[in-house]
Design a protein around this motif. Structure first.
Motif, PDB file in Angstrom:
ATOM      1  N   LEU A   3       0.839  -1.203   0.000  1.00 18.35           N
ATOM      2  CA  LEU A   3       0.000   0.000   0.000  1.00 18.35           C
ATOM      3  C   LEU A   3       0.873   1.252   0.000  1.00 18.35           C
ATOM      4  CD1 LEU A   3      -2.786  -1.072   2.492  1.00 18.35           C
ATOM      5  CD2 LEU A   3      -3.156  -0.325   0.139  1.00 18.35           C
ATOM      6  N   LEU A   4       1.902   1.237   0.824  1.00 19.83           N
ATOM      7  CA  LEU A   4       2.801   2.386   0.908  1.00 19.83           C
ATOM      8  C   LEU A   4       3.573   2.593  -0.392  1.00 19.83           C
ATOM      9  CD1 LEU A   4       4.011   4.647   2.634  1.00 19.83           C
ATOM     10  CD2 LEU A   4       5.720   2.999   3.404  1.00 19.83           C
ATOM     11  N   VAL A   5       4.162   1.525  -0.911  1.00 22.04           N
ATOM     12  CA  VAL A   5       4.974   1.624  -2.132  1.00 22.04           C
ATOM     13  C   VAL A   5       4.132   2.110  -3.313  1.00 22.04           C
ATOM     14  CG1 VAL A   5       6.266   0.276  -3.847  1.00 22.04           C
ATOM     15  CG2 VAL A   5       6.698  -0.066  -1.402  1.00 22.04           C
ATOM     16  N   LEU A   6       2.964   1.502  -3.507  1.00 23.07           N
ATOM     17  CA  LEU A   6       2.123   1.918  -4.640  1.00 23.07           C
ATOM     18  C   LEU A   6       1.543   3.306  -4.422  1.00 23.07           C
ATOM     19  CD1 LEU A   6       0.346  -1.358  -5.781  1.00 23.07           C
ATOM     20  CD2 LEU A   6       2.329  -0.206  -6.762  1.00 23.07           C
ATOM     21  N   ASN A   7       1.282   3.681  -3.178  1.00 26.16           N
ATOM     22  CA  ASN A   7       0.788   5.029  -2.919  1.00 26.16           C
ATOM     23  C   ASN A   7       1.841   6.073  -3.281  1.00 26.16           C
ATOM     24  OD1 ASN A   7      -1.295   6.728  -2.131  1.00 26.16           O
ATOM     25  ND2 ASN A   7      -0.812   6.630   0.031  1.00 26.16           N
ATOM     26  N   ILE A   8       3.084   5.760  -3.000  1.00 19.14           N
ATOM     27  CA  ILE A   8       4.174   6.674  -3.370  1.00 19.14           C
ATOM     28  C   ILE A   8       4.285   6.770  -4.892  1.00 19.14           C
ATOM     29  CG2 ILE A   8       6.689   6.966  -3.358  1.00 19.14           C
ATOM     30  CD1 ILE A   8       6.590   5.795  -0.442  1.00 19.14           C
ATOM     31  N   TYR A  68       4.197  10.733  -6.184  1.00 17.27           N
ATOM     32  CA  TYR A  68       5.015  11.260  -7.278  1.00 17.27           C
ATOM     33  C   TYR A  68       4.182  11.948  -8.361  1.00 17.27           C
ATOM     34  CZ  TYR A  68       9.760  10.255  -5.886  1.00 17.27           C
ATOM     35  OH  TYR A  68      10.972  10.307  -5.254  1.00 17.27           O
ATOM     36  N   PRO A  69       2.997  11.441  -8.702  1.00 17.65           N
ATOM     37  CA  PRO A  69       2.174  12.213  -9.650  1.00 17.65           C
ATOM     38  C   PRO A  69       1.789  13.604  -9.122  1.00 17.65           C
ATOM     39  CG  PRO A  69       1.486   9.944  -9.680  1.00 17.65           C
ATOM     40  CD  PRO A  69       2.478  10.077  -8.549  1.00 17.65           C
ATOM     41  N   ILE A  70       1.573  13.724  -7.810  1.00 15.92           N
ATOM     42  CA  ILE A  70       1.303  15.050  -7.234  1.00 15.92           C
ATOM     43  C   ILE A  70       2.520  15.947  -7.436  1.00 15.92           C
ATOM     44  CG2 ILE A  70       0.993  16.321  -5.054  1.00 15.92           C
ATOM     45  CD1 ILE A  70      -0.701  13.889  -4.089  1.00 15.92           C
ATOM     46  N   LEU A  71       3.693  15.409  -7.116  1.00 11.17           N
ATOM     47  CA  LEU A  71       4.919  16.192  -7.289  1.00 11.17           C
ATOM     48  C   LEU A  71       5.116  16.583  -8.754  1.00 11.17           C
ATOM     49  CD1 LEU A  71       7.468  14.266  -5.017  1.00 11.17           C
ATOM     50  CD2 LEU A  71       5.987  16.209  -4.426  1.00 11.17           C
ATOM     51  N   LEU A  72       4.805  15.679  -9.657  1.00 13.39           N
ATOM     52  CA  LEU A  72       4.962  15.956 -11.087  1.00 13.39           C
ATOM     53  C   LEU A  72       4.060  17.106 -11.529  1.00 13.39           C
ATOM     54  CD1 LEU A  72       6.374  15.163 -13.696  1.00 13.39           C
ATOM     55  CD2 LEU A  72       4.555  13.481 -14.076  1.00 13.39           C
TER      56      LEU A  72
END
Length: 180
Positions: free
Chosen positions: A148-153, A158-162
């Motif tokens: 859950l953590l890995v896929l959430n990141i 990362y899409p938010i950061l992008l």
């Protein structure tokens, strides 16, 4: 708001939660399969909800913060690697095919708006998945909640950061286009 839009909004959330409940019942809440399905169910539900609402997204949240100046912090935490990963898996090509960008200011403004819509959807999903992450970690242990953590990141953080990295660049192009 038209009746069809209102009905869609009323039904999207319960249907999303029902589908999540079915996945929980048949797959459980541990492992990659659940984490993957949860993210994509939420992307469909939350993304659809946000697209129907078509909010103005004028919140100060979307404004560029001093810490984000010239994207240095994003480059430091690997946004360029993430961008290359999107190209490598074919997402960039698929996205450009479904949302072609023309060389005019109207298209750029729409792209700017879409970055806000996308960021908002990913932020909502990130929070929901974090909630599941904490529940699974608390009930079954941290290792059982790792997917859950890995896929959430990968699928939300990362899409938010992008979007936050790209939006100021789009704003600069829009401002240059207005000056010409």
């Amino acid at each position: 708001m038209k009746l069809t839009k209102l009905l869609l909004l009323i039904f999207i959330l319960p249907i999303t939660f029902i589908v999540i409940y079915i996945v929980v019942r048949f797959i459980g809440v541990q492992g990659f399969l659940f984490a993957f399905n949860l993210n994509f169910i939420l992307m469909t539900g939350v993304g659809g909800f946000i697209q129907i609402l078509k909010g103005k997204n004028t919140s100060n949240y979307f404004n560029h913060k001093p810490l984000e100046q010239k994207g240095k912090i994003y480059k430091f935490i690997g946004i360029n690697f993430f961008r290359k990963l999107l190209v490598w898996i074919g997402w960039e090509k698929l996205n450009k095919k479904s949302n072609p960008i023309e060389k005019n200011i109207k298209s750029l403004k729409h792209l700017h708006y879409q970055t806000k819509q996308s960021e908002l959807a990913h932020l909502i999903i990130l929070i929901i998945v974090l909630f599941f992450n904490f529940l699974v970690a608390f009930k079954f242990g941290i290792l059982k909640s790792l997917w859950l953590l890995v896929l959430n990141i990968l699928l939300n953080f990362y899409p938010i950061l992008l979007q936050r990295y790209n939006r100021p660049r789009i704003e600069r192009i829009i401002n240059l286009s207005k000056q010409r």
